[in-house]
Design a protein around this motif. Structure first.
Motif, PDB file in Angstrom:
ATOM      1  N   VAL A 164       0.833  -1.207   0.000  1.00 26.08           N
ATOM      2  CA  VAL A 164       0.000   0.000   0.000  1.00 26.08           C
ATOM      3  C   VAL A 164       0.862   1.249   0.000  1.00 26.08           C
ATOM      4  O   VAL A 164       0.628   2.205  -0.752  1.00 26.08           O
ATOM      5  CB  VAL A 164      -0.942  -0.004   1.219  1.00 26.08           C
ATOM      6  CG1 VAL A 164      -1.592   1.363   1.396  1.00 26.08           C
ATOM      7  CG2 VAL A 164      -2.016  -1.065   1.051  1.00 26.08           C
ATOM      8  N   GLN A 165       1.891   1.254   0.846  1.00 27.46           N
ATOM      9  CA  GLN A 165       2.736   2.438   0.946  1.00 27.46           C
ATOM     10  C   GLN A 165       3.521   2.673  -0.350  1.00 27.46           C
ATOM     11  O   GLN A 165       3.621   3.797  -0.845  1.00 27.46           O
ATOM     12  CB  GLN A 165       3.702   2.281   2.127  1.00 27.46           C
ATOM     13  CG  GLN A 165       3.054   1.882   3.438  1.00 27.46           C
ATOM     14  CD  GLN A 165       1.993   2.850   3.905  1.00 27.46           C
ATOM     15  OE1 GLN A 165       2.127   4.055   3.735  1.00 27.46           O
ATOM     16  NE2 GLN A 165       0.927   2.335   4.496  1.00 27.46           N
ATOM     17  N   ALA A 166       4.102   1.599  -0.889  1.00 32.70           N
ATOM     18  CA  ALA A 166       4.866   1.727  -2.133  1.00 32.70           C
ATOM     19  C   ALA A 166       3.970   2.166  -3.288  1.00 32.70           C
ATOM     20  O   ALA A 166       4.376   2.964  -4.146  1.00 32.70           O
ATOM     21  CB  ALA A 166       5.547   0.399  -2.459  1.00 32.70           C
ATOM     22  N   ASN A 167       2.739   1.659  -3.313  1.00 29.88           N
ATOM     23  CA  ASN A 167       1.800   2.040  -4.354  1.00 29.88           C
ATOM     24  C   ASN A 167       1.467   3.526  -4.287  1.00 29.88           C
ATOM     25  O   ASN A 167       1.408   4.216  -5.318  1.00 29.88           O
ATOM     26  CB  ASN A 167       0.531   1.198  -4.231  1.00 29.88           C
ATOM     27  CG  ASN A 167      -0.453   1.442  -5.352  1.00 29.88           C
ATOM     28  OD1 ASN A 167      -1.389   2.219  -5.199  1.00 29.88           O
ATOM     29  ND2 ASN A 167      -0.253   0.764  -6.470  1.00 29.88           N
ATOM     30  N   LEU A 354       4.706  12.768   2.069  1.00 29.05           N
ATOM     31  CA  LEU A 354       4.232  11.406   1.893  1.00 29.05           C
ATOM     32  C   LEU A 354       5.364  10.417   1.698  1.00 29.05           C
ATOM     33  O   LEU A 354       5.331   9.312   2.249  1.00 29.05           O
ATOM     34  CB  LEU A 354       3.272  11.330   0.704  1.00 29.05           C
ATOM     35  CG  LEU A 354       2.714   9.918   0.461  1.00 29.05           C
ATOM     36  CD1 LEU A 354       1.786   9.521   1.592  1.00 29.05           C
ATOM     37  CD2 LEU A 354       2.000   9.816  -0.872  1.00 29.05           C
ATOM     38  N   TYR A 355       6.366  10.773   0.919  1.00 26.28           N
ATOM     39  CA  TYR A 355       7.438   9.830   0.638  1.00 26.28           C
ATOM     40  C   TYR A 355       8.104   9.313   1.911  1.00 26.28           C
ATOM     41  O   TYR A 355       8.191   8.096   2.119  1.00 26.28           O
ATOM     42  CB  TYR A 355       8.491  10.459  -0.285  1.00 26.28           C
ATOM     43  CG  TYR A 355       7.988  10.791  -1.668  1.00 26.28           C
ATOM     44  CD1 TYR A 355       6.943  10.078  -2.252  1.00 26.28           C
ATOM     45  CD2 TYR A 355       8.543  11.827  -2.398  1.00 26.28           C
ATOM     46  CE1 TYR A 355       6.475  10.383  -3.512  1.00 26.28           C
ATOM     47  CE2 TYR A 355       8.083  12.145  -3.675  1.00 26.28           C
ATOM     48  CZ  TYR A 355       7.042  11.414  -4.225  1.00 26.28           C
ATOM     49  OH  TYR A 355       6.577  11.725  -5.479  1.00 26.28           O
ATOM     50  N   THR A 360       8.926   5.202   6.058  1.00 29.79           N
ATOM     51  CA  THR A 360       9.110   4.751   7.433  1.00 29.79           C
ATOM     52  C   THR A 360       8.036   3.741   7.840  1.00 29.79           C
ATOM     53  O   THR A 360       8.281   2.885   8.694  1.00 29.79           O
ATOM     54  CB  THR A 360       9.102   5.939   8.420  1.00 29.79           C
ATOM     55  OG1 THR A 360       7.909   6.718   8.238  1.00 29.79           O
ATOM     56  CG2 THR A 360      10.325   6.809   8.206  1.00 29.79           C
ATOM     57  N   THR A 361       6.856   3.827   7.229  1.00 25.89           N
ATOM     58  CA  THR A 361       5.836   2.808   7.468  1.00 25.89           C
ATOM     59  C   THR A 361       6.302   1.457   6.938  1.00 25.89           C
ATOM     60  O   THR A 361       6.137   0.426   7.592  1.00 25.89           O
ATOM     61  CB  THR A 361       4.505   3.206   6.811  1.00 25.89           C
ATOM     62  OG1 THR A 361       4.045   4.431   7.379  1.00 25.89           O
ATOM     63  CG2 THR A 361       3.443   2.130   7.034  1.00 25.89           C
ATOM     64  N   GLY A 396       4.257  -3.717  -5.214  1.00 26.33           N
ATOM     65  CA  GLY A 396       3.192  -2.787  -4.858  1.00 26.33           C
ATOM     66  C   GLY A 396       3.247  -1.495  -5.631  1.00 26.33           C
ATOM     67  O   GLY A 396       2.218  -0.865  -5.896  1.00 26.33           O
ATOM     68  N   ALA A 397       4.456  -1.096  -6.030  1.00 35.24           N
ATOM     69  CA  ALA A 397       4.614   0.155  -6.769  1.00 35.24           C
ATOM     70  C   ALA A 397       4.164   0.034  -8.219  1.00 35.24           C
ATOM     71  O   ALA A 397       3.661   1.000  -8.796  1.00 35.24           O
ATOM     72  CB  ALA A 397       6.077   0.611  -6.709  1.00 35.24           C
ATOM     73  N   VAL A 398       4.322  -1.127  -8.815  1.00 33.78           N
ATOM     74  CA  VAL A 398       4.089  -1.248 -10.257  1.00 33.78           C
ATOM     75  C   VAL A 398       2.750  -1.878 -10.607  1.00 33.78           C
ATOM     76  O   VAL A 398       2.303  -1.796 -11.747  1.00 33.78           O
ATOM     77  CB  VAL A 398       5.223  -2.066 -10.921  1.00 33.78           C
ATOM     78  CG1 VAL A 398       6.561  -1.380 -10.699  1.00 33.78           C
ATOM     79  CG2 VAL A 398       5.268  -3.497 -10.380  1.00 33.78           C
TER      80      VAL A 398
END
Length: 449
Positions: A164-167, A354-355, A360-361, A396-398
């Motif tokens: 979720v965070q990477a997305n 946000l980054y 850190t999450t 999650g990012a892609v």
């Protein structure tokens, strides 16, 4: 099976888990522990002060390191897009229930941290680890619930903690700077690997540096937005409170669903944001060099104050005052639209916050996941879990997942159930520890094993 066919199944399962039973259990536990522990919220500022106290006792990281790791694990997209998503799905009233859940959730965060330190375990490497899985096994003598909690923690860490965070990072970088998601994913995965392979000490050091600075920057940005929207702020606050009890259909919802949806989504997103009662943050508490369980319990309780009472509250008021939630259904874009009201650098400021929040999450949840993996499969599994955490951050990012928030709600709910049960059944132990140390917690030299 494609995503379109999986989504209804996940939604139905999530609706079942997040039915009225869990909502009542969550808020009921917060209320019960608040009164059982003599309104522990009154010790909040003592907990904030203790966050900066000297080390004491045995553990891997300082009390402030545990505080920063836990706060870094909670302050992420839950404070930005999570609040926006709750607003879109449950209306302004959802923001109110997030505040209420956060305020009373301070007692649950305190209790779960006290239990985590009390029942922490010394592993094969001589490191102190802990969390609800050890509380369930050693305190409640329930190996089944302990294994279930650890399993759901691994899923939640790889899903809501990493993907979720990477997305969110990748989508914002693409929308603001036109950076392809696969490049953002590689950067996030690479930075994650550099930190988490150093273990909890590396995670704590990075969190201590990033979390306070970025929290201050985000608070300043929200306060500036409130000044810009100052004519709408009083009405926004009134609308949030009124909608919590009178109901107001959210975007896309039919009239009459307001109160029920506000309570449900406010509770779910509140838990996703501050994690009070979920059982994740106590794993950081168990690694702290602390003189006693109550000391670290007060320190960890203060994270809910910063997360929900301050950061989520500011976000919620800004979004309702801006008014864009009536026409926008995407949580992250809703936040971006609000920040565009800051001249010249509004979207860039949101990205700047946000980054590191999301990063850190990822770091905090990577540690939670490896503690759960070690509990399930032994210390030898830590390396492979870290590899999986790095891979998940890139995936999650892609990958665009319509089910990402549903999975997040589902896994947090499944973690919360056994943890809430443990806190209720072991509340007498928390009460005894509190009565033993609370009046001398700052000067006590007693340590726990």
């Amino acid at each position: 099976m494609n995503d379109a066919s999986v989504l209804p199944v996940l939604a139905a399962l999530n609706d079942f888990v997040w039915g009225w039973f869990l909502v009542v259990l969550l808020l009921g536990t917060h209320l019960f522990l608040t009164f059982r522990l003599g309104f522990i919220q009154r010790r909040l500022f003592q907990g904030i002060r203790l966050s900066f106290s000297r080390d004491g006792g045995r553990g891997q990281i300082s009390p402030f390191g545990a505080f920063a790791t836990a706060l870094g694990g909670t302050v992420g997209t839950g404070n930005i897009s999570g609040v926006a998503t709750a607003l879109v799905a449950g209306g302004p009233g959802a923001i109110f229930w997030m505040w209420i859940g956060g305020f009373f959730g301070i007692a649950s965060r305190y209790a779960e941290a006290v239990l985590a330190v009390r029942y922490r375990h010394v592993d094969e490497a001589g490191e102190r680890i802990g969390g609800p899985m050890f509380v369930l096994r050693k305190g409640l003598h329930s190996p089944f619930l302990a294994i279930a909690f650890a399993f759901f923690t691994v899923l939640s860490a790889l899903g809501s903690g990493n993907a979720v965070q990477a997305n969110s990072i990748a989508l914002l970088a693409d929308d603001t700077f036109g950076i392809p998601t696969y490049i953002s994913g590689l950067v996030v995965a690479g930075l994650t690997a550099i930190v988490i392979f150093r273990g909890i000490r590396g995670i704590a050091v990075v969190s201590e540096l990033i979390v306070p600075l970025m929290s201050a920057v985000y608070i300043a940005g929200c306060l500036y937005l409130l000044w810009i929207l100052r004519d709408h702020v009083p009405d926004a606050i009134l609308r949030i409170v009124q909608s919590a009890f009178q109901g107001e259909a959210a975007a896309g919802c039919f009239a009459g669903a307001g109160v029920k949806e506000a309570l449900r989504y406010g509770s779910a997103r509140g838990l996703f944001s501050n994690e009070a009662g979920q059982g994740s943050a106590p794993m950081a508490a168990a690694a702290a060099r602390t003189p006693n369980a109550v000391h670290q319990g007060l320190v960890q309780a203060s994270t809910v104050f910063w997360d929900t009472i301050i950061l989520c509250a500011l976000t919620g008021i800004v979004l309702v005052a801006a008014g864009d939630w009536l026409n926008q259904s995407d949580g992250m874009l809703l936040s971006m639209t609000a920040f565009k009201r800051i001249p010249h650098f509004g979207p860039e400021l949101l990205n700047l916050c946000l980054y590191p929040f999301a990063f850190t999450t990822i770091l905090g949840w990577s540690y939670y996941g490896e503690v759960a993996a070690e509990f399930l499969w032994g210390r030898g599994s830590i390396f492979w879990y870290r590899v999986a955490a790095v891979a998940t951050a890139w995936i999650g990012a892609v990958v665009t997942l319509d089910a990402v928030w549903i999975v997040s709600d589902l896994t947090t709910g499944l973690m919360a159930l056994p943890n809430l049960l443990a806190m209720l059944l072991l509340s007498n132990q928390v009460k005894r520890e509190t009565d033993r140390f609370i009046d001398r917690v700052e000067e006590s030299d007693e340590t726990l094993p």
